[in-house]
Design an enzyme around this catalytic site. Sequence first.
Site, short mmCIF file in Angstrom:
data_model
loop_
_atom_site.label_atom_id
_atom_site.label_comp_id
_atom_site.label_asym_id
_atom_site.label_seq_id
_atom_site.Cartn_x
_atom_site.Cartn_y
_atom_site.Cartn_z
CG ASN A 58 36.01 37.37 -2.07
OD1 ASN A 58 37.04 37.19 -2.70
ND2 ASN A 58 35.49 36.42 -1.29
CG HIS A 115 26.77 37.07 1.62
ND1 HIS A 115 27.44 36.77 2.78
CD2 HIS A 115 27.62 36.79 0.60
CE1 HIS A 115 28.65 36.34 2.47
NE2 HIS A 115 28.80 36.34 1.17
CG HIS A 172 30.39 33.34 5.08
ND1 HIS A 172 30.56 32.03 4.71
CD2 HIS A 172 30.88 34.08 4.08
CE1 HIS A 172 31.12 31.98 3.53
NE2 HIS A 172 31.33 33.20 3.12
CD GLU A 218 29.98 39.71 6.02
OE1 GLU A 218 30.63 39.28 5.04
OE2 GLU A 218 30.07 40.88 6.43
CB SER A 274 36.64 31.49 -0.57
OG SER A 274 36.00 32.06 -1.68
CB THR A 294 33.56 41.79 5.44
OG1 THR A 294 33.04 40.54 4.99
CG2 THR A 294 33.31 41.96 6.91
S1 SF4 Z 1 37.35 38.29 3.62
FE1 SF4 Z 1 37.96 39.36 5.51
S2 SF4 Z 1 36.12 39.29 6.76
FE2 SF4 Z 1 35.86 37.73 5.21
S3 SF4 Z 1 36.68 35.87 6.14
FE3 SF4 Z 1 38.35 36.85 5.03
S4 SF4 Z 1 39.48 38.06 6.56
FE4 SF4 Z 1 37.42 37.59 7.35
#
Ligand code: SF4
Length: 280
Positions: free
Chosen positions: A223, A122, A72, A124, A264, A163
Amino acid sequence: MKVKRAAKYGFCSGVRIADLKVKRFAATGGRGAILGQVVHNERVVEEMEKLGVRTVDEITAVEEPTIVFSAHGVPPSFHSEAKSRGLNVLDTTCKFVYDIHRESKDALAAGCHLVFIGDPNHREVIGYTRDLDPSVYHILLKVSDVEKVDWTQYERVKVFYQTTLNADEFEDVVRRIEQLTKVVQRADTICYATKENQDAARVLAHDPEVDLIVVIGGKKSANTKHLWEICREMKPAYLVQGADDLDPQWFGSANVVGVTAGSSTPDYVIDEVEARISAL
Ligand code: SF4
């Protein structure tokens, strides 16, 4: 019961590289501590701890010779702080996150006011903003947040997205900024990996064969939560961290179970969940 996986799911390139870098470091005898979870998945964190790389919340808590920065990213000042404490840095920041650090720095130098669409808590987003003067940026999520700002004071605004967000969901927020400001540029910062997983989840959710969907990912993974939100618009959808979270009652008379996973989620967790569903 048949399991149908989304066409695209699981580890993105950034997380795969971060995971590999830390494992390689541990395998060669490296001793380090990861600031925050290396990726937002509890199983990966446990695995790293078994390899001898523990997770800490503050730089001050690092007792090992090396600090690991996660995919991140971190505020640039963390690099200097680590250096001043005599720590080596293993940097696993994703290249797409670094692109945003670079582009926002350039936009600021060009006189733009920065807007980050994202979650202020977050890591990031903290990485992009912590070192900045609060007068040069806003972090926004809702149209009502936009209305609270006096946009007439800014000549030019540049918008960046966290992102892992679904840009479509924030179109009304960005449109409102565009109505209130003279010049607004949008940076194309939604990660393609996130988008591909989201598009594939949408296709899975629209598949008439699929009765319900299991979304696999860490509790703190933004995500993964977005994938779950996309799926549950069309089908019953359940968010699990692993096979032990599955509840047989969810499956009733289901014939086909859709499966997807956040970026992840390691492959072995997805395989375990699939095996458990198939065995039900
Ligand atoms: S979701 Fe996209 S921006 Fe985030 S770590 Fe993975 S490749 Fe990188």
